[in-house]
Design an enzyme around this catalytic site. Sequence first.
Site, short mmCIF file in Angstrom:
data_model
loop_
_atom_site.label_atom_id
_atom_site.label_comp_id
_atom_site.label_asym_id
_atom_site.label_seq_id
_atom_site.Cartn_x
_atom_site.Cartn_y
_atom_site.Cartn_z
N ASP A 399 36.54 37.37 41.41
CA ASP A 399 37.89 37.24 41.97
C ASP A 399 37.94 37.88 43.36
O ASP A 399 37.12 38.73 43.71
CB ASP A 399 38.89 37.93 41.04
CG ASP A 399 40.28 37.33 41.15
OD1 ASP A 399 40.56 36.66 42.16
OD2 ASP A 399 41.09 37.53 40.22
N GLU A 402 37.29 36.53 48.93
CA GLU A 402 37.48 36.24 50.37
C GLU A 402 37.42 37.47 51.28
O GLU A 402 37.08 37.29 52.44
CB GLU A 402 38.78 35.45 50.59
CG GLU A 402 40.04 36.13 50.28
CD GLU A 402 40.42 36.02 48.81
OE1 GLU A 402 41.41 36.68 48.44
OE2 GLU A 402 39.74 35.34 48.03
N ASP A 472 45.49 31.42 43.74
CA ASP A 472 46.69 31.74 42.96
C ASP A 472 47.86 30.88 43.44
O ASP A 472 48.80 31.36 44.09
CB ASP A 472 47.02 33.22 43.09
CG ASP A 472 45.90 34.10 42.58
OD1 ASP A 472 45.06 33.62 41.80
OD2 ASP A 472 45.85 35.29 42.98
#
Length: 821
Positions: A399, A402, A472
């Site tokens: 998760d 980035e 998300d």
Amino acid sequence: MNKLYLILAFLAIGITTGWSQAWQKTDLGIKSSVNSTAIEIQVYSPSIIRVLKSPHGKTITKESLSVIKKPQKVTFSAKQDGDVVSVKTEKVKADLNIKTGTISFTSIAKNTLLSEKAEGTFVDFDDAGSKTYTVSQTFTLDKDEAIYGLGQQQRGKMSQRNVRINMVQGNTDDYVPFFVSTKGYGLFWDNYSPTIFEDKPEATSFKSDVGDCIDYYFMYGGNADGSIACMRDLTGQVPMFPLWTYGFWQSKERYKSQSELVGVVKKYRELGVPLDGIIQDWQYWGNNYLWNAMDFFNSEFPSPKKMVDDIHNQNAHLIISIWSSFGPMTRQYREMEPKGMLLNFQTWPQSGLDKWPPDMNYPSGVKPYDPYNPEARDIYWKYLNNGLFSLGIDGWWMDSSEPDHLSFKPSDFDLKTYLGSFRKVRNAFPLMTVGGVSEHQRAVSSDKRIFILTRSAFAGQQRYGANTWSGDVNSSWQTLRNQIPAGLNFTLSAIPYWNTDIGGFFAGSYNKSWNDGSGAKNPMFQELYVRWMQFGAFTPMMRSHGTDVPREIYNFGKKGEPVFDAIEKAINLRYLMMPYIYSTAWTVTNNQSSFMRALAMDFADDKVKDMNNEYMFGRSILVAPIVNAQYTPETVVKTNAETGWDKKSDNENKSVSVDFTQTKSTKVYLPAGATWFDFWTNEKFNGGQEISQQTTFDNIPLFIKAGSVLPIGPQVQYATEKKWDDLEIRVYEGANGEFTLYEDENDNYNYEKGVYSTIAFSWDNARKALTIGDRKGSFPGMLAQRKFHIVLAEKGKPAGLNTEKNGKEISYAGKKIVIKL
């Protein structure tokens, strides 16, 4: 005397025009200097040309993070004609104008493919004390040319013309500076700093904050598939994923205990609903100061090894959340911090307290690590291996890869990494962190194929066994619509594995006053979730996930009720497609193909350049997801917004009843150049027309291309439950076609050594004959003998999920058979 005069005159002309000084041939191509700019054209393959430019005649040296291919020995010519020096291979020609410094590319058929508009610019830039440049290059594209790729954005656009994109990795936007053109070429801008891509009528450009040189690769594949193949040749091939990864995955934010996690798998098994994977989200490690400790310090997870074993004993698999950052009380943080391996900027979570909104009186101290540092990657894997991999966990949910960059300050880009400023390498963060895990796992084990679910990507990431999800995203119809072009453009960036949170991530606005307060009972969310589930069945990973609203099927009702049955039907459809999906995975690995295929890839001559709501899944199945509400009002939903029935009161909302059994209709465009069969009825349609298609709540419009040979798998509870010893083979006449059934051991790397088998099916439409070829190859556990049931797709014959074995039964022992139909 006359002869000597001619020689001297010729030399004088050469010196005057600069011919003797302007360029020289090298082993790789040519070097030149134009207007104080050093230019190199390097031949990497017959189809791939690299262009390097550096100011002030500086020597050009650069080690790419994305490109792993070394230039191969290629036959090429380098010749000058006037002001133009041409480098020519058997596939493509690059022309350098030695007066202007611009380069153009043409095919061997002399078709102009792409031209630089100007020679490139270098503007002095102080990058945290390092003298470098802001670099840019402009190109000229044809007016009617469409381009695709550039990663994934939530814009809803298919073609990337007339856009301005600020490329800095984010939660729901992944940036890959590579595009393919409908003219058959691809362009990769090899730069990792914040970059602006801009396409305007007068020019198309890349402009990067930091670059010691301009560095790009031009590739000519002849079409989108060919250009994608070139990009993977440059940046790495796609490995096979385990068979079980293509089954259904259940997840949510988050399972709060070991018993809850194992109980979800148990419930699916009790209900007889297929499931292959379960995902444990964050905070199994305890509080935020222990963020990403890669250990089970949360008391609700008392026996991690037993938990993993309990899941495996139910024939399911587990992947678990890991992050690119660490809390200050973790061993990783304490080992990395003294070595300068942490990046000091705000990331998630900002507060040490587990409540919303964050209480900044108690800062978490969580910091991202420096994945550009090989020793930091070693430390990361050491704790992951000892803490989680040793338990038998099957894969990783990486998760925030980035990563999350909160409360951004421009000075954050000045932070030092192992490879220079964070600015210089910003966009390659996901490539480095995902690559670190992948390379380390592969180094210690070849028995379990690497499987990584991650939120961000950069060029080359396809080589690491990673499947990127779209972030998300909100739970709304517009968001669902956006996912199709997002996934297609991501695929056209040469990275084929992509998925999305089925139902959208943020769904709290659907809760409110529905029976028990759960959005799972809200008809508006039920309809959206079912349609998203149907779409998800035709992506490389079918994964339900989100927050606020529970996503497990039993929250939506029970067997015999429309919503439950529609969800179950989509899951069962996924499993019936398993032989087709796994065989398609082999074409992705072996033939550089793609799962999700924009219609422009297969029907380039049709009017589908900007088609953003349909696609091919593999080479045979046209998918036309229903992306507009048909049974409930469609409202624009934001993360914290409320939904409603035209502002009805809560009491009215409680009594609203929706009849999901009604038949509706939708428009579907069938591409020209093919005949199409309705998957559910076998009704035949000519291509090149838009039809009005009747739909039901539990069906997604699917059409099979004439000439397709489609294997239908058994009904199972998990992917490997049954052997493929009695497959139904559906043949869709109307054109010649072929299909190769691929099989192997399902979960190791022996296939790289040739340990697998293929069976080729070939349909001769004129003869109405199906040829099943000799089986090629073998592997332990391979079926020596099997049955195939051959069915010609016609009205009244098995269609959809109907798998009655009433076709021609064929016994097959690995030798060629011809069946007349």
